[in-house]
Write a protein that holds these residues in place. Sequence first.
Motif, mmCIF file in Angstrom:
data_model
loop_
_atom_site.group_PDB
_atom_site.id
_atom_site.type_symbol
_atom_site.label_atom_id
_atom_site.label_comp_id
_atom_site.label_asym_id
_atom_site.label_seq_id
_atom_site.Cartn_x
_atom_site.Cartn_y
_atom_site.Cartn_z
ATOM 1 N N UNK A 29 0.842 -1.185 0.000
ATOM 2 C CA UNK A 29 0.000 0.000 0.000
ATOM 3 C C UNK A 29 0.882 1.242 0.000
ATOM 4 N N UNK A 30 0.438 2.271 -0.685
ATOM 5 C CA UNK A 30 1.234 3.496 -0.730
ATOM 6 C C UNK A 30 1.240 4.144 0.643
ATOM 7 N N UNK A 31 2.430 4.321 1.175
ATOM 8 C CA UNK A 31 2.587 4.903 2.487
ATOM 9 C C UNK A 31 3.423 6.163 2.359
ATOM 10 N N UNK A 32 3.490 6.936 3.424
ATOM 11 C CA UNK A 32 4.303 8.135 3.395
ATOM 12 C C UNK A 32 5.776 7.759 3.250
ATOM 13 N N UNK A 33 6.555 8.678 2.704
ATOM 14 C CA UNK A 33 7.960 8.396 2.419
ATOM 15 C C UNK A 33 8.783 8.161 3.672
ATOM 16 N N UNK A 34 8.267 8.579 4.835
ATOM 17 C CA UNK A 34 9.029 8.387 6.065
ATOM 18 C C UNK A 34 8.544 7.185 6.872
ATOM 19 N N UNK A 35 7.713 6.338 6.271
ATOM 20 C CA UNK A 35 7.264 5.121 6.955
ATOM 21 C C UNK A 35 8.106 3.935 6.511
ATOM 22 N N UNK A 36 8.553 3.139 7.481
ATOM 23 C CA UNK A 36 9.316 1.926 7.191
ATOM 24 C C UNK A 36 8.575 0.730 7.772
ATOM 25 N N UNK A 37 8.389 -0.298 6.959
ATOM 26 C CA UNK A 37 7.781 -1.543 7.450
ATOM 27 C C UNK A 37 8.894 -2.501 7.850
ATOM 28 N N UNK A 38 8.849 -2.946 9.080
ATOM 29 C CA UNK A 38 9.817 -3.919 9.579
ATOM 30 C C UNK A 38 9.188 -5.309 9.562
ATOM 31 N N UNK A 39 9.886 -6.246 8.970
ATOM 32 C CA UNK A 39 9.467 -7.644 8.945
ATOM 33 C C UNK A 39 10.241 -8.365 10.043
ATOM 34 N N UNK A 40 9.528 -8.812 11.081
ATOM 35 C CA UNK A 40 10.146 -9.484 12.224
ATOM 36 C C UNK A 40 10.359 -10.962 11.894
ATOM 37 N N UNK A 41 11.628 -11.372 11.846
ATOM 38 C CA UNK A 41 11.953 -12.734 11.448
ATOM 39 C C UNK A 41 12.389 -13.610 12.630
ATOM 40 N N UNK A 42 12.279 -13.078 13.854
ATOM 41 C CA UNK A 42 12.748 -13.815 15.020
ATOM 42 C C UNK A 42 12.172 -15.209 15.200
ATOM 43 N N UNK A 43 10.844 -15.382 15.121
ATOM 44 C CA UNK A 43 10.278 -16.716 15.390
ATOM 45 C C UNK A 43 10.652 -17.779 14.361
ATOM 46 N N UNK A 44 11.142 -17.373 13.194
ATOM 47 C CA UNK A 44 11.575 -18.356 12.197
ATOM 48 C C UNK A 44 13.085 -18.282 11.979
ATOM 49 N N UNK A 45 13.545 -17.279 11.293
ATOM 50 C CA UNK A 45 14.963 -17.152 10.997
ATOM 51 C C UNK A 45 15.781 -17.011 12.277
ATOM 52 N N UNK A 284 14.146 -6.303 7.152
ATOM 53 C CA UNK A 284 13.961 -7.457 8.025
ATOM 54 C C UNK A 284 14.849 -7.306 9.255
ATOM 55 N N UNK A 285 14.390 -7.838 10.381
ATOM 56 C CA UNK A 285 15.197 -7.820 11.603
ATOM 57 C C UNK A 285 14.665 -8.868 12.562
ATOM 58 N N UNK A 286 15.435 -9.108 13.623
ATOM 59 C CA UNK A 286 15.087 -10.156 14.575
ATOM 60 C C UNK A 286 15.235 -9.637 15.993
ATOM 61 N N UNK A 287 14.202 -9.795 16.795
ATOM 62 C CA UNK A 287 14.237 -9.316 18.173
ATOM 63 C C UNK A 287 15.426 -9.930 18.920
ATOM 64 N N UNK A 288 16.135 -9.095 19.672
ATOM 65 C CA UNK A 288 17.287 -9.580 20.408
ATOM 66 C C UNK A 288 18.470 -9.962 19.544
ATOM 67 N N UNK A 289 18.390 -9.693 18.228
ATOM 68 C CA UNK A 289 19.475 -10.081 17.331
ATOM 69 C C UNK A 289 19.585 -11.577 17.134
ATOM 70 N N UNK A 290 18.467 -12.302 17.332
ATOM 71 C CA UNK A 290 18.477 -13.750 17.167
ATOM 72 C C UNK A 290 18.800 -14.113 15.725
ATOM 73 N N UNK A 291 19.410 -15.272 15.551
ATOM 74 C CA UNK A 291 19.551 -15.780 14.191
ATOM 75 C C UNK A 291 20.919 -16.314 13.869
ATOM 76 N N UNK A 292 21.075 -16.592 12.596
ATOM 77 C CA UNK A 292 22.257 -17.264 12.081
ATOM 78 C C UNK A 292 21.801 -18.280 11.072
ATOM 79 N N UNK A 293 22.627 -18.572 10.104
ATOM 80 C CA UNK A 293 22.213 -19.481 9.038
ATOM 81 C C UNK A 293 22.877 -20.841 9.217
#
Length: 360
Positions: A29-45, A284-293
Amino acid sequence: MQTFKPRLLFRCPLQTARPRAARHFATEARLTADHVRIVEVGPRDGLQNEKKSISLETKLELISKLAKTGLTTIEAGSFVPAKWVPQMASTSEILQHLIKKPPHSDNQIAYNYLVPNIKGLEDLVKIMDAEGATAGSKGDPEFSTTTEISLFAAATEAFSKANTNCTIAESLERVRPIVALAKEKHIRVRGYVSVALGCPYEGPNVAPSKVADITATLLEMGADEVSVADTTGMGTAPRTLELLKALSAAGIANSDLALHFHDTYGQALVNTVVGLEHGVRIFDSSVGGLGGCPYSKGATGNVATEDLVHTLHSLGMHTGIDLEEMSRIGSWISDQLGRANDSRVGKATLARIAREKSCP
């Protein structure tokens, strides 16, 4: 403090740009130029590479807590065989729970599930059909939640063979029926391009043109957005900019792009600012910096959601996310996993809250 002013880029059509196939859905959806959508990947990635077994109850509690922070997209699990990624063995139960009893949220939340092959998507669809559920429609107030999928390709042949046991071309052909079935079921599709800024087998110099070509191919198949991932954390500001220019030159719109940074070398936030200046508004980001591949030894966690939110807010951007609540969640899940909290902002925020409470 100086306010960050995003540069709005104007691009003329390039003769070299690849023709775009007709798209099934609008991507964002068209949002204002100063809006950022964060995709929380903690529970998976974020959880997939943890050695300690994580209970279903802990995963559901994590998702429930995250749902109350203002997030609009959360990776909830992966329909990958348990022998590959044991931590994702409870994804079917997570999907069933989120269909029947989604956590309360003041905004619509898209729950995303990684599907590595057509069987993974078929398993997801079977559960939805058995529960009488539909994927829902993004932005439609009738739905408090929606169900989305993500799929992946790799930017190098060596990583593709190690991760999927096939070439890049073969992996893209495997993706095609997944996208087709998802569109038939009205399920939104997110693509990932792994190791876009460095490969554990081929080194840091991944060809930007190759990443752009794979990204364009996924979009032409019908993916609604593609997350370009620095899986190893090797990315630097100059090479991030070079990659973004290659993506633009291939005719790929910023609104179709997300950026996924790991913080192995401490460059994730620097690279984020490069992405912002280029016009990207999904990260994309992960709460607490969780993750690793599991297929990239030595790669540390994703950039911490708390650190990303703080950086974005300090630049005058808006995310809709409650930083204090996210900081509490980062501390809680780190304790649950018996690991250090990798968010510097999260720890500093909680220390500030504690000081304020102790002062009369």
